[in-house]
Write a protein that holds these residues in place. Structure first.
Motif, short mmCIF file in Angstrom:
data_model
loop_
_atom_site.label_atom_id
_atom_site.label_comp_id
_atom_site.label_asym_id
_atom_site.label_seq_id
_atom_site.Cartn_x
_atom_site.Cartn_y
_atom_site.Cartn_z
N MET A 1 0.83 -1.22 0.00
CA MET A 1 0.00 0.00 0.00
C MET A 1 0.85 1.26 0.00
SD MET A 1 -3.27 0.15 2.52
CE MET A 1 -3.76 1.85 2.40
N LYS A 2 0.34 2.30 -0.65
CA LYS A 2 1.10 3.55 -0.75
C LYS A 2 1.01 4.34 0.56
CE LYS A 2 1.60 7.15 -4.22
NZ LYS A 2 1.12 8.32 -3.53
N ARG A 3 2.10 4.98 0.89
CA ARG A 3 2.16 5.80 2.09
C ARG A 3 1.35 7.09 1.92
NH1 ARG A 3 6.42 10.25 2.40
NH2 ARG A 3 5.86 11.23 4.36
N THR A 4 0.64 7.50 2.96
CA THR A 4 -0.03 8.79 2.96
C THR A 4 0.71 9.72 3.90
OG1 THR A 4 -2.13 7.63 2.68
CG2 THR A 4 -2.27 9.95 3.23
N LYS A 5 0.88 10.98 3.48
CA LYS A 5 1.54 11.93 4.38
C LYS A 5 0.61 12.28 5.54
CE LYS A 5 4.65 14.02 1.09
NZ LYS A 5 5.34 15.25 0.68
N ILE A 6 1.22 12.52 6.68
CA ILE A 6 0.43 12.80 7.89
C ILE A 6 -0.46 14.03 7.70
CG2 ILE A 6 0.64 13.56 10.31
CD1 ILE A 6 2.89 11.47 10.59
N LYS A 7 0.07 15.02 7.00
CA LYS A 7 -0.72 16.22 6.73
C LYS A 7 -2.05 15.86 6.05
CE LYS A 7 -0.40 20.56 4.44
NZ LYS A 7 0.16 21.53 3.62
N ASP A 8 -1.98 14.94 5.08
CA ASP A 8 -3.19 14.54 4.35
C ASP A 8 -4.08 13.63 5.20
OD1 ASP A 8 -2.26 15.99 2.17
OD2 ASP A 8 -1.12 14.28 1.42
N VAL A 9 -3.45 12.78 6.00
CA VAL A 9 -4.22 11.91 6.89
C VAL A 9 -5.05 12.78 7.85
CG1 VAL A 9 -4.09 10.23 8.77
CG2 VAL A 9 -2.58 9.99 6.79
N LEU A 10 -4.39 13.79 8.43
CA LEU A 10 -5.08 14.63 9.42
C LEU A 10 -6.21 15.44 8.80
CD1 LEU A 10 -2.03 15.89 11.53
CD2 LEU A 10 -3.76 14.21 12.21
N ALA A 11 -6.11 15.68 7.49
CA ALA A 11 -7.14 16.49 6.83
C ALA A 11 -8.29 15.64 6.31
CB ALA A 11 -6.50 17.27 5.68
N SER A 12 -8.16 14.31 6.41
CA SER A 12 -9.23 13.50 5.82
C SER A 12 -10.27 13.06 6.85
CB SER A 12 -8.64 12.29 5.08
OG SER A 12 -7.72 11.63 5.89
N LYS A 13 -11.43 12.69 6.33
CA LYS A 13 -12.55 12.29 7.17
C LYS A 13 -12.33 10.85 7.64
CE LYS A 13 -17.36 12.84 6.66
NZ LYS A 13 -18.42 12.76 5.62
N PRO A 14 -12.39 10.60 8.95
CA PRO A 14 -12.14 9.24 9.44
C PRO A 14 -13.35 8.33 9.21
CG PRO A 14 -12.65 10.71 11.29
CD PRO A 14 -12.70 11.55 10.06
N GLU A 15 -13.21 7.43 8.25
CA GLU A 15 -14.35 6.55 7.94
C GLU A 15 -13.91 5.10 7.96
OE1 GLU A 15 -15.03 8.54 4.21
OE2 GLU A 15 -16.87 9.47 4.97
N GLY A 16 -12.91 4.82 8.78
CA GLY A 16 -12.42 3.44 8.89
C GLY A 16 -11.60 3.00 7.70
N GLN A 17 -11.14 3.97 6.89
CA GLN A 17 -10.34 3.59 5.71
C GLN A 17 -8.92 3.18 6.12
OE1 GLN A 17 -11.21 6.64 6.68
NE2 GLN A 17 -10.28 8.26 5.47
N GLU A 18 -8.33 2.34 5.28
CA GLU A 18 -6.99 1.81 5.53
C GLU A 18 -5.93 2.84 5.12
OE1 GLU A 18 -7.12 -1.11 6.93
OE2 GLU A 18 -5.12 -1.97 6.74
N VAL A 19 -4.97 3.09 6.00
CA VAL A 19 -3.87 3.99 5.62
C VAL A 19 -2.52 3.40 6.04
CG1 VAL A 19 -5.16 6.17 5.68
CG2 VAL A 19 -4.09 5.31 7.78
N VAL A 20 -1.48 3.81 5.31
CA VAL A 20 -0.10 3.50 5.71
C VAL A 20 0.60 4.82 5.98
CG1 VAL A 20 2.13 2.62 4.96
CG2 VAL A 20 0.04 1.37 4.40
N VAL A 21 1.22 4.90 7.15
CA VAL A 21 1.91 6.13 7.54
C VAL A 21 3.33 5.78 7.96
CG1 VAL A 21 1.97 7.91 9.32
CG2 VAL A 21 -0.21 7.32 8.23
#
Ligand code: 4AD
Ligand code: MG
Length: 477
Positions: A1-21
């Motif tokens: 899975m592709k990494r997401t930057k923390i800045k973008d993670v913090l700006a997104s709506k938490p809907e139980g989606q999978e992220v890699v940080v």
């Protein structure tokens, strides 16, 4: 899975989606709460591991300074001060960091200590904020000029021209210091050196960029400059970056207006684009203020100081008017200045500049028409025969942030000034040629990039607004 930057993670709506940080651990509490920073924002992201989810041996490797990768689901955070957190499903240690040996602890370190570990101070919140703002300001410099049709000219860093007179220079040579070639007179023979002559690191790109202003009209250079002065102050570096616009058909008034517009644009850019970092530094500066005696505290907060510059015209006055004000000022009469202002013609010290800006006018000041004897040879001579069309922009807490002038475009005047000052006319042949063929009125100035960053970040020492400061006795890293 592709990494997401923390800045973008913090700006997104938490809907139980999978992220890699991925990032560096700031703190790890209760064997559960990991605070991660990846430099994309001043904010940390909280990653939460379940009790018993990870092996004891892995838990022990999650330490301040270690680098980790986590995968998990993004959920709303019950914790105060953050809207989302990551519920960890997988955790990988990318780089261990022995907490016994890692020099950065999760506590406040002094700026002096951090300078000694400049290879790690990049991982503190303060340096992250300062360097993100530094980046934004460099970008804004280019945007400002590009939007106005100025061309970016790369002037040389190694130069044979030594006539600017801006400061002592660092020699560049490949000769063997133990055994340099000598000429018949027994002197070091620089004809044998790499460039076949003596060369130095540049103190300013001005003279070279003038050749392009007198061809492309509106130009600028932005690069490193070097001065081998033994200045151990909070406002001097031996290696600093300078922005030098140079414009054909501008007189001293156009030059002053451009300087004001440029600084106000940069300040506004910071307010509009670096909000979070500025808020962090604003609070940091306010805490610092509280350690000072009441009388020395700033009346305005960092953000208000920046706004003030954006919203108010700079005060313009001549050197002669400034001398009158200073001569009659209280600190001068009561002999509080270290250097008393007694006569026209003296060079202004930073205590005088700061009095004008901080006490008298309480806003940025542009001083112009300085005595010719305290300014460089290339500045345009005024009709009074005593002054030149020089200008300095003075800022609160900083003193001189910009120095510039209208240039002497008249061949005879330039040559006579060069000779009066005892400068080597023959080395300046190409510069003088510009006045011989198609000369034009022109002007320019130099903005010290680190002094700008000092003002915008509210930092107090110039050594803390450049990644690796060079100053007398220090060139580590
Ligand atoms: O006033 P200065 O010496 O002017 C020049 O070099 C001209 N050639 C500029 C021009 O007209 N194109 O330096 C310009 C600015 C100063 O106002 C200050 O902000 C900064 O460069 N500066 C320094 N910054 C950090 N450390 C030093 N040692 C500096 N010396 C100058
Ligand atoms: Mg100057």
């Amino acid at each position: 899975m592709k990494r997401t930057k923390i800045k973008d993670v913090l700006a997104s709506k938490p809907e139980g989606q999978e992220v890699v940080v991925k990032g560096w651990v700031r703190t790890f509490r209760n064997n559960q709460f990991i605070s991660i920073n990846d430099g994309s924002t001043i904010q940390n992201l909280q990653a939460v591991v379940e009790i018993d989810q990870l092996e004891e041996s892995t838990l022990r490797r999650i330490t301040t300074g270690s680098c980790i990768s986590v995968q998990g689901t993004l959920i709303p955070s019950p914790a105060k001060g953050q809207t989302v957190e990551v519920k960890v499903s997988q955790l990988e240690i990318l780089g261990d960091s022995d907490p016994e040996k890692y020099p950065l602890q999760p506590k406040k370190h002094s700026m002096e200590f951090l300078r000694e570990i400049a290879h790690f101070r990049s991982r503190t919140s303060t340096f992250g904020a300062v360097m993100r703002i530094r980046h934004a300001m460099a970008f804004a410099v280019h945007k400002f000029f590009n939007d106005r049709g100025f061309y970016y000219i790369h002037t040389p860093i190694v130069t044979g021209s030594d006539a600017e007179g801006a400061g002592a220079m660092f020699r560049v040579t490949t000769l063997d210091p133990q055994n340099p070639p000598k000429n018949e007179a027994g002197e070091v023979d620089f004809k044998e050196d790499f460039f076949g002559r003596e060369t130095n690191l540049t103190v300013s790109g001005q003279l070279e960029v003038e050749t392009y202003a007198l061809a492309l009209s509106e130009t600028y250079t932005f690069g490193p400059t070097f001065r081998a002065e033994n200045s151990n102050t909070t406002r001097h570096l031996a290696e600093f970056w300078m922005i030098e616009p140079e414009m054909a058909f501008y007189d001293i008034n156009d030059n002053m207006q451009l300087a004001q517009d440029f600084l106000q644009y940069l300040m506004k850019y910071a307010l509009d684009n670096c909000r979070e970092d500025l808020e962090f530094l604003d609070k940091r500066a306010a805490d610092e203020e509280m350690t000072k005696p009441q009388a020395q505290r700033n009346e305005l907060s960092l953000i208000d100081r920046i706004k003030f510059v954006v919203e108010n015209d700079f005060q313009r006055l001549t050197y002669t008017e400034a001398i009158d004000i200073l001569r009659n000022s209280n600190p001068n009469k009561k002999k509080k200045f270290q250097y008393l202002v007694d006569q026209w013609g003296v060079d202004l010290q930073s205590e005088h500049e700061r009095f004008l800006v901080e006490k008298h006018f309480k806003k940025p000041v542009i001083l112009y028409n300085y005595p010719k004897d305290i300014k460089a040879f290339y500045m345009r001579q005024n009709e009074d025969d005593k002054t030149v069309a020089a200008m300095d922009v003075l800022f609160p807490g900083i003193g001189e942030i910009i120095g510039g002038s209208q240039r002497e475009e008249r061949l005879d005047r330039l040559v006579s000034r060069i000779n009066e000052m005892g400068l080597p006319e023959k080395d300046l042949w190409w510069y003088i040629d510009l006045r011989r063929f198609g000369s034009a009125p022109h002007s320019g100035f130099g903005l010290g990039f680190e002094r700008l960053i000092l003002f915008v970040t509210g930092m107090t020492n110039i050594r803390d607004v450049i990644p690796f400061p060079r100053f007398p006795g220090n060139a580590e890293f």
